[in-house]
Scaffold this active site. Sequence first.
Site, PDB file in Angstrom:
ATOM      1  N   GLU A   2       0.851  -1.181   0.000  1.00  0.00           N
ATOM      2  CA  GLU A   2       0.000   0.000   0.000  1.00  0.00           C
ATOM      3  C   GLU A   2       0.892   1.238   0.000  1.00  0.00           C
ATOM      4  O   GLU A   2       1.836   1.289   0.766  1.00  0.00           O
ATOM      5  CB  GLU A   2      -0.913   0.029   1.234  1.00  0.00           C
ATOM      6  CG  GLU A   2      -1.886   1.204   1.157  1.00  0.00           C
ATOM      7  CD  GLU A   2      -2.907   1.225   2.307  1.00  0.00           C
ATOM      8  OE1 GLU A   2      -2.817   0.379   3.214  1.00  0.00           O
ATOM      9  OE2 GLU A   2      -3.767   2.091   2.274  1.00  0.00           O
ATOM     10  N   ASN A  37      -2.488  -6.369   5.273  1.00  0.00           N
ATOM     11  CA  ASN A  37      -2.474  -7.389   4.218  1.00  0.00           C
ATOM     12  C   ASN A  37      -3.342  -8.588   4.602  1.00  0.00           C
ATOM     13  O   ASN A  37      -3.282  -9.068   5.731  1.00  0.00           O
ATOM     14  CB  ASN A  37      -1.048  -7.882   3.987  1.00  0.00           C
ATOM     15  CG  ASN A  37      -0.046  -6.763   3.982  1.00  0.00           C
ATOM     16  OD1 ASN A  37      -0.096  -5.896   3.125  1.00  0.00           O
ATOM     17  ND2 ASN A  37       0.837  -6.744   4.964  1.00  0.00           N
ATOM     18  N   GLU A  47      -5.831  -3.031  12.447  1.00  0.00           N
ATOM     19  CA  GLU A  47      -5.459  -3.852  11.289  1.00  0.00           C
ATOM     20  C   GLU A  47      -6.390  -5.054  11.163  1.00  0.00           C
ATOM     21  O   GLU A  47      -6.789  -5.435  10.062  1.00  0.00           O
ATOM     22  CB  GLU A  47      -3.996  -4.301  11.374  1.00  0.00           C
ATOM     23  CG  GLU A  47      -2.987  -3.173  11.562  1.00  0.00           C
ATOM     24  CD  GLU A  47      -3.108  -2.024  10.588  1.00  0.00           C
ATOM     25  OE1 GLU A  47      -3.546  -2.253   9.437  1.00  0.00           O
ATOM     26  OE2 GLU A  47      -2.789  -0.873  10.969  1.00  0.00           O
ATOM     27  N   GLU A  55     -10.086   3.852   5.901  1.00  0.00           N
ATOM     28  CA  GLU A  55      -9.325   4.316   7.063  1.00  0.00           C
ATOM     29  C   GLU A  55     -10.193   5.026   8.101  1.00  0.00           C
ATOM     30  O   GLU A  55     -10.114   4.726   9.287  1.00  0.00           O
ATOM     31  CB  GLU A  55      -8.153   5.204   6.623  1.00  0.00           C
ATOM     32  CG  GLU A  55      -7.086   4.466   5.800  1.00  0.00           C
ATOM     33  CD  GLU A  55      -6.496   3.239   6.491  1.00  0.00           C
ATOM     34  OE1 GLU A  55      -6.701   3.064   7.716  1.00  0.00           O
ATOM     35  OE2 GLU A  55      -5.841   2.428   5.811  1.00  0.00           O
TER      36      GLU A  55
HETATM   37  N1  TRP Z   1      -3.224   0.810   5.673  1.00  0.00           N
HETATM   38  C1  TRP Z   1      -2.300   1.045   6.764  1.00  0.00           C
HETATM   39  C2  TRP Z   1      -3.180   1.307   7.971  1.00  0.00           C
HETATM   40  O1  TRP Z   1      -3.667   0.436   8.564  1.00  0.00           O
HETATM   41  C3  TRP Z   1      -1.410   2.207   6.495  1.00  0.00           C
HETATM   42  C4  TRP Z   1      -0.064   1.905   5.951  1.00  0.00           C
HETATM   43  C5  TRP Z   1       0.838   1.062   6.447  1.00  0.00           C
HETATM   44  C6  TRP Z   1       0.579   2.505   4.854  1.00  0.00           C
HETATM   45  N2  TRP Z   1       1.986   1.119   5.723  1.00  0.00           N
HETATM   46  C7  TRP Z   1       1.841   1.983   4.750  1.00  0.00           C
HETATM   47  C8  TRP Z   1       0.197   3.449   3.957  1.00  0.00           C
HETATM   48  C9  TRP Z   1       2.744   2.386   3.782  1.00  0.00           C
HETATM   49  C10 TRP Z   1       1.079   3.847   2.981  1.00  0.00           C
HETATM   50  C11 TRP Z   1       2.335   3.326   2.890  1.00  0.00           C
HETATM   51  O2  TRP Z   1      -3.524   2.395   8.295  1.00  0.00           O
HETATM   52 ZN    ZN Z   2      -5.785   1.579   8.450  1.00  0.00          ZN
END
Ligand code: TRP
Ligand code: ZN
Length: 881
Positions: A128, A272, A305, A327
């Site tokens: 991500e 993930n 998560e 989010e």
């Molecule tokens: N989606 C992740 C969360 O739970 C955020 C995240 C983790 C993320 N690592 C990242 C976003 C690296 C961008 C790049 O909030």
């Molecule tokens: Zn998140």
Amino acid sequence: MRTDTGQVFRLEDYKPSDFLIPEVALTFRLDPDDTQVTAHLTVERRPGGDPTRPLVLDGDGLTLAGLTIDGVPAGAEDYEATPDALTIPRPPAADRFTLTIETRLAPRANTQLMGLYQSNGVFCTQCEAEGFRRITYFLDRPDILSVYTVRIEADRRSAPLLLSNGNRTEAGPLEDGRHHAVWHDPFPKPSYLFALVAGDLGVVEDSFTTASGRKVALAIHVEHGKEPRAAYAMDALKRSMRWDEERFGREYDLDVFNIVAVSDFNMGAMENKGLNVFNDKYVLADEETATDADFANIEAIIAHEYFHNWTGNRITCRDWFQLCLKEGLTVYRDHEFSADQRSRPVKRIAEVRALKAHQFPEDQGPLAHPVRPRRYREINNFYTATVYEKGSEVVRMIHTMLGDETFRAGMDRYFERHDGQAVTIEDFLRVFEAVSGRDLSQFALWYHQAGTPNVAATARYDQASGTCVLELEQSLPPTPSESRKRLMHIPLAYGLVGPDGEDMVPARIEGATVENGVIHVRRRHHTVTFSGLTARPTVSLNRGFSAPITLSQEVSTADQLFLARHDADLVSRWQALNGLLSEALIAAFRRLRGGKAATFASELVEAVVALADDDTLEPAYRALALTLPAETDIAREIGDNIDPDAVHSARVALSEAVAARGQARFAAVYAAMADDGPFRPDAAGAGRRALRNVLLDYLAVAEGRPDPAAAQFETASNMTERAAAMTVLVHRFADSQAAAEALDAFERRYGDDPLVIDKWFQVQATMPGPAALPRVRHLTGHPAYAQNNPNRLRALIGTFCTANPTGFHRADGAGYALLAETVLAVDRHNAQVAARLATALRSWRSLEPGRRGKAREALLSVAAEKALSRDLRDIVERTLG
Ligand code: TRP
Ligand code: ZN
């Protein structure tokens, strides 16, 4: 480094892809310096897609090592490959065809920590938002959902553990000391949720039986020897799984759930599918090495998560403009979880403080953007407090307006209707409109308009008629690129507090829709009349912080003090006191700037002191209420022409006044709050320690010597007490022998534990005054410091620049120069982290002219650099405006 093409992505340009990729088979032959990735893609033409279009797959810094189309090696005229794209101008005409793409990667040399990289010798991925395109060419966008099968081959000795998403279907030895595993994830997912981990790690295992009776194998993988420190995370995981079943009816859906902790990570953690990857800071904790705040963060992030499995993974985002869809909603869910696990009002106050500290300045500065942005140059820069925290507040407002049952019905319908889809904020709002029959179109502006709305309020009581008239007026200040704003729909929870502290119920209400204790402010101006009152009420507004707004209230100090003592809503009670303290601190600031001494009303000081031994309030609440607004809070409330030194002096003066008046009572409560039993990281234990630590600071101030803190440092039996004592010593008595000794002792004891040494960096980085800067510079040469580790960088430089106003905003601009220099150095190896660090200057315009000029110079010096990453250039240019 990704080059900046200046390209801007716009929401209105969204077009579904002409191609789909229903199936992906990946093979990784892992090697630190030469990993071979083979991606076998099943491509389909989307019904309704344009059949004349070329297929353009995204890449980022890739080199193509092989390509076959439908099993036939591609000729030079069949494709064009650049680091950023693989174009197939004339793909096969069939509805369905296959591509086999080979790329080569060097994970050890990947310092961006995006894509496939190594952390302490462990292979891991972060995809991500757009990291998958650093692994292979792909339609790397969240509306492309694929079923993944992943084969991993690696050296057996250095990587006995091979993990990917879903369930393991196969494993076994290979030649030359290598082995393999195959993982299959039956749930179609976007590429940003792909993950792979391979390495040598210890494990904590457990299991969870879902409500419908399925047994799930749980595992948390951590550095060898640190297994005991993963116990709390495991406990938090099981509580999260149960809570999501009970509160939202959501069960886990795979046979295994793996969590891996790594030391090099750009953010907090990543959801993930079936394989969450965490910054180890948010997994590892025990009483010896972690504070109560660390435990609370771990609980919240493990939950966050995990909750993404439904809000984010099963239902994902159509495009990155919809980031708040997953989010904001998931933050709301983790907030509710923590509120249920701990104390609801205390949790809510902590949320309000965090929102004001991080989101309000964003909304009020050059980086302001709507919860759902309409344009971006670099999506990494939109993982912001606005998308996350304000996004959560918007969901909370929906809950406030609809009530428990209807809100839950809307969520149920959301899961039912959109499971397996990539959707938008409009889809989300539509389910709540459907179940409630409400029109949420005006409310939707919370997603579309940037800026913090203000509500101005005045109340008049007429004794003769027994009516109270409340005038409300909303306004929304302009923000960059949105100069004209539309009127918002603001759900304002309220109460009419009677003279006895009980809420009064008016016979009639006119002038606005009012339901279930909520005034629906929808017009610019409302005159709300409450009639049939038997006494003059004190009006309590925005109870529970029902809307993320600022309130301008013409209200007497006496009324504020009354609410601070008697409001039935504990959050409002805290807000009333906090508001008074802010006003007093601002007045002190102005007196100090005018060359006068700071003075404080004794009734206010007494109101604060009296909280310490108010047994009707839980210790955690008392601790929060006794904590004065932070210097950054005061500066934000002042708004412009900030002199951080005067802000600091004002706050010190108030803490001295409170300490002097409370000394004897504080000493008694400090003693009474001592722990008797064994350490427990629960809310009750944490609350007692929090209260004790706030009081310790006052006691040391009252005595004017470090002794109480030195004593606590000596006798502390857990990190919460030890770190708090060290903080008092270093922040209040920096030049004392006791402070130096505590720092030495701490360093000797924890020198080889990076997560604990971060606390040692942090406490010195936040030492007030100009001496912090040379100390921070000196610490960048410390053997435990490593600029390429994001945790170390954030603990030392990040903390200095965001949490040390007098140190960072030194009048000579040396703090800004350090930031500029560090940002440029970091940008060469990690663009995402550099860009985030650079946001420390987002409020530069609110400084007094001297500092403002120096801050601007520092920003310009960064902008002048030719070879900036897209991430950093975007932040710096928007910050300069
Ligand atoms: N989606 C992740 C969360 O739970 C955020 C995240 C983790 C993320 N690592 C990242 C976003 C690296 C961008 C790049 O909030
Ligand atoms: Zn998140």
